[in-house]
Every structure is written in structure tokens, then in C-alpha cells.
Motif scaffolding. Structure first.
Motif: not given
Length: 570
Positions: A207-220, A225-228, A407-417
Motif C-alpha cells: 500500500l505504501e508504494k502506491v502513489p497518490m492518484a490525481a483527481p482525474d485518475k480517481l474519477k476515471e 467501477h460505478m456499479a460497485e 463527491e459523496a463516495v470520494l473517500a471510498k473511491v480513493t481507498k479502493d483505488y
């Protein structure tokens, strides 16, 4: 029927009261679900024969007694029962079917076998030395009556249990025919041990080796994975909770009234074994373990007291419903707030069927009850057990399925990514290391040497066999049966390919196989063969009984979900 009991030199009555402390216990009763019609349950049949209300109730009591004698606990408050998916109706239906076959085949209980089984029951409970009548009287007073049963229930259970055992013995006769050489082969197979080493590529280590994702990467990632992230249908409850902690003083007083509480605790400790209570892999000191046992007894008494109080409130609500009034959430709130309950109605956060309520400590089947509630009948009249209390619930609102905005699930999207990327890295490193391992083994390097040079930490597992039930050092994320299957497919000094797991992946290396000691085999073969014959006998009997049950017409209650009212099945 107890006149034939053998007499013993030393008599102690400890485990009888150690298994179940007298407490407020309310078992399931058919009265709560079935309307009586002249003593006969309307429409309830098996094999084209009417099943009376009393007969079905008796069979249900017998099913619970059978569980008690197998596990030393009552099914309505047993973790074992929850793990096995115990269901009152399912167990009663199965027993009713077997008793019907017993009736069909005219099987009777052998008196000698009755005596042996009764004696084994009381000896298992610790009733050594008391004369038969006194032993049975004490068993009824201390265990049966506090749990809604009596001597008549036990004696009927005993007769029927022996008849069922005779049925199984007859139906499974072919399964007992096991040649000695086959038994030896199976013993060797089950008890041959392997010594293995394991490399575990867990995603959490990357996990520590995963770089912080840019906002557009998270949105993608969210879009892909919208169904999830779709929210399932949800419900919101109004509820009152009878907290176990509010009954601890009462439980403490009950426990202190016991004149033999030390003997009770000692008996439970000895029954479970000195290694039952552990911490950090080590058995607890006996005095520390007994402190835990005392707490468990008091916790159970407090839970039973909370449940009794919950049933008192449910009874008051039922009386209003019986008068023709339609129960509303306001009725639950008003009655709960009044004497003697003085409870405040609470509201849960919305939750779905899969995850259940985050703010209520409840069992998995709780959600089935919650989702069965309807706006026209919002109040559930059956108290529901939780981890730390007993609940009475009502439906407050239902919410349809929807996809929340990004925006409502940003924290979960970040963690899942991050977890997805870490998992990909773990598996990538695992596949790369497998190539390194293959080359190293080809150069006659040791598995440990290759691991250390590749900056991987090998885990040497304790020797285990196919019959081993647990391996202490095995990471919790790994399945022992999978490890066994892989290990016994390898030859010594070889490794498996990289095998993906849900949390990353593994490579397993077989150091050696340890053949069975022939002296030990010959010493243990009689016991092993007896167990094998019994197992085969039950397998054959179950297969035969399954075919018989399919051909038998019946109209019995459907297995229920928690406290829901059952449906009939044919």
C-alpha cells in the motif's frame, strides 16, 4: 427405565449445573406462530398423516436436546449453532421425518441401549454416583426446567434417539464393510505429514508504494467501477434496546447466590480443556481463564434477563394488537418509555441487506427480519438477540437503490483505488519472484536462501497432515484446505507456481514428506477403523434417508429467518 443404571464408587455432580446456569430462558414455542385447532395443527401433515400441535412441539424440544447433548449448549444462545445455521423448524422437520421412517419400519427402542445412552448422557454431564432417580431429578431441576423442558421430554427424547440410531444402523449397514487394507491405506493418507515453506505476497505490504492518484485518475476509476458504488435497497429502523450492561448487577447477584459457583467454574474449565483459553498463542494461567469463565456465566445471565424484559414489552404490544388496534411506531415508543421499561426510542442509520446496520451490534440474520417489515405492519413483535443487547424494532423508512455522486463516495473511491493498485503490485512481484525462484532451484540453491536474497521472508509452517484442522502460523487470509491441496500435490524440494489469492498471492515450497510410523499405525488402527466405519455408515444412511425423504409427501413449516413467521412447504 433408569433402574438398570450401573453403580459407581465416587459420585460428583458438577458439570450438570456447569453446562447451563439456571436463568431466564424463553425457548421457541409453537404457540407463538401457530393457531391451535382442537389440539391439531391446521394443515400440518407428513406421509399423509396429520401432525398434532403437541407432536410438533415435542419434536422441536427433542431437536434442542440432541444439540445440547452434542455440544453442551442450548442452540438459541450458542455460537456453534449460529455457525451451523441452526433453525428450529429445519431441525424439527428432519427429526419428524426420521421418526416417521422409524414408525413405518416398526423400530423399537432396545431397553439395554436406552440404559447405556441415558447413563452416557449423565456421565458426560458429570453425574457420577448419584442414584438414578436422584440424578434424573437433579437434571430436571437444574437444566431441563430452567430451559422450558421436563423429565417427560428427556425420556421421550431418549426413546426416540435410540430408535433413530437403530434406523441409521440398519440403513447404513453397507458402510461398515471396510477391508483392513483399505483402512490402513486411508490412515496413511490422512496422517502422512508435510513440512512446507511459504512466501505470502499480501497487498497490504504494498500500500505504501502506491502513489497518490490525481483527481482525474480517481474519477476515471469511479466511472469504470460505478456499479460497485451503487447503493442497494436500504431500510431505516426505529428501535429500543435492552442493554446487557443494565442487567449485570442482577446477574452478579444471581451468580453470588450459587453455593457451588467455584465447582461450576472448575468443571467448565476442565470440560473445555486447559488450552481452550489462549492469548498470543499461549494457554492462559488457570486462574486467569477461570476469571473469564465467571464473566461468561454472568454475561449469559445478563443477556437472558435482558431477553426476558424484551419479551415482557413484546407481550404488552401483542395484547394491544390482539385487541384489534394496528400497531405503530408511536406505540412502541410510548410503551417502551413507560414503567417498568423507561427506554428511549432510537433511530438507525439506513443500511442494506448485505452489510447490515453499522450502528447496531446484531447477528447476520437481523437484516432478513428488518427487510421483511412493511409500512402497513411496521412493528416486529419478536425480540431479536444482538451481541450486547436485545432489540425490538419497527420500520421507519425504506430507500430505493441509487448510485451516489462521485463527491459523496470520494473517500471510498480513493481507498479502493489504492487497494486495487497494491493488489496488482503484490501479484506482479509474486510472478517476478517465481521466475527468480525457478532459476535458483535449478542452481541447487535452497528455498530460504533464494527468498532472503530476493528480500522475501519465508514462513516455515509446522508439519501438518490432511486431517489437521488448524496450523498456528498460517496467515488468516489463507485457506488451510487450499494449502493442503497444494502441498500434497508437490514432490519434495519443489515449489508451486505463483498462486493468486484474494489478498495477493502465495508460493508454497515442499521441504519433505513424513511417512506414517507403522507402529503408531497399528496402535491407532482399531480406533481409526471404528471411526471410519461409523462415518461411512452415516454417509450411506444419509444418502438412503435423503432418497426416502424425497418420496415422502409432507406439509411442514418452512425454516424461518430469525424470528420471522414461517411459511409452509411441500
Amino acid at each position: 427405565m433408569f433402574a438398570g443404571f450401573r453403580q459407581h464408587q465416587k459420585w460428583i455432580w458438577l458439570a450438570v449445573i456447569a453446562v447451563v446456569i439456571p436463568s431466564f430462558v424463553i425457548f421457541f414455542s409453537p404457540d407463538r406462530y401457530f393457531s391451535r385447532n382442537g389440539g391439531k395443527e391446521k394443515g400440518l401433515k407428513i406421509n399423509n398423516r396429520d401432525v398434532t400441535y403437541d407432536e410438533y412441539r415435542d419434536v422441536m424440544h427433542e431437536a434442542k436436546l440432541r444439540f445440547f447433548f452434542r455440544f453442551g449448549q442450548w442452540p438459541d444462545r450458542s455460537e456453534t449453532a449460529r455457525q451451523f445455521g441452526w433453525d428450529d423448524y429445519n431441525e424439527a422437520n428432519s427429526r419428524l421425518f426420521m421418526l416417521e421412517k422409524v414408525r413405518e419400519m416398526n423400530i423399537h427402542a432396545n431397553p439395554e441401549t436406552l440404559v447405556e445412552l441415558a447413563e452416557s448422557h449423565l456421565e458426560a454431564l458429570g453425574a457420577r454416583g448419584m442414584n438414578p432417580k436422584a440424578a434424573l431429578d437433579e437434571f430436571e431441576r437444574v437444566i431441563l426446567k430452567p430451559n422450558g423442558l421436563n423429565k417427560t421430554d428427556y425420556e421421550r427424547f431418549l426413546r426416540n434417539e435410540v430408535r433413530i440410531l437403530h434406523l441409521v444402523a440398519v440403513a447404513g449397514t453397507a458402510g461398515r464393510l471396510i477391508p483392513p487394507e483399505e483402512a490402513k491405506t486411508l490412515y496413511r493418507r490422512e496422517n502422512e505429514e508435510v513440512v512446507t515453506e511459504l512466501v505470502h505476497f499480501a497487498a497490504t505490504n504494498y500500500l505504501e508504494k502506491v502513489p497518490m492518484a490525481a483527481p482525474d485518475k480517481l474519477k476515471e476509476f469511479y466511472t469504470n467501477h460505478m456499479a460497485e458504488y451503487r447503493l442497494n435497497d436500504r431500510v431505516q429502523l426505529a428501535y429500543v434496546k435492552f442493554e446487557v450492561t443494565n442487567f449485570m448487577v442482577e446477574a452478579e447477584e444471581q451468580f453470588n447466590k450459587l453455593t457451588n459457583k467455584d465447582a461450576i467454574v472448575e468443571s467448565i474449565y476442565m470440560k473445555r480443556g486447559t488450552n481452550f483459553y489462549r492469548e498470543n498463542g499461549q494457554a492462559l494461567d488457570p486462574d486467569v481463564a477461570k476469571v473469564r469463565i465467571r464473566k461468561e456465566i454472568k454475561d449469559e445471565q445478563a443477556m437472558n434477563a435482558a431477553r426476558k424484559k424484551a419479551y415482557d414489552l413484546a407481550t404488552k404490544l401483542s395484547e394491544k394488537a390482539d385487541s384489534g388496534a394496528k400497531l405503530k411506531i408511536e406505540d412502541l415508543a410510548q410503551m417502551a418509555a413507560a414503567d417498568p421499561f423507561k427506554l428511549t426510542l432510537k433511530t438507525s442509520a439506513p443500511f442494506d441487506r448485505e452489510d447490515g446496520p453499522a450502528d447496531m451490534k446484531v447477528l447476520a440474520k437481523f437484516t432478513d427480519v428488518a427487510f421483511a417489515l412493511a409500512p402497513e405492519e411496521p412493528v416486529n413483535l419478536n425480540p431479536i438477540m444482538g451481541d450486547d443487547g436485545v432489540f425490538l424494532i419497527a420500520l421507519k423508512a425504506k430507500f430505493p437503490s441509487e448510485v451516489p455522486p462521485f463527491e459523496a463516495v470520494l473517500a471510498k473511491v480513493t481507498k479502493d483505488y489504492q487497494q486495487t493498485e497494491a493488489l496488482a503490485q503484490a501479484r506482479s512481484y509474486g510472478r517476478i519472484f517465481y521466475n527468480t525462484l525457478t532459476n535458483g532451484l535449478g542452481q541447487h540453491k535452497t528455498f530460504t536462501e533464494i527468498c532472503l536474497s530476493g528480500k522475501q521472508k519465508p514462513l516455515i509452517l509446522p508439519a501438518f497432515s490432511r486431517s489437521t484442522r488448524s496450523v498456528e502460523l498460517l496467515p488468516q487470509a489463507l485457506n488451510l484446505n487450499d494449502i493442503k491441496r497444494i502441498a500434497f500435490s508437490l514432490t519434495p524440494k519443489t515449489a508451486s507456481v505463483f498462486l493468486p489469492t484474494y489478498d495477493g498471492g502465495i508460493i508454497l515450497y515442499l521441504r519433505e514428506r513424513i511417512l506414517v510410523d507403522e507402529t503408531k499405525l497399528m496402535a491407532e488402527l482399531p480406533k481409526f477403523s471404528a471411526g471410519l466405519r461409523q462415518s461411512r455408515q452415516f454417509e450411506v444412511a444419509n444418502e438412503w434417508l435423503g432418497r426416502q425423504r424425497q418420496g415422502m409427501q409432507s406439509d411442514l413449516p418452512e425454516p424461518r429467518k430469525d424470528e420471522q413467521q414461517p411459511q409452509r412447504r411441500r
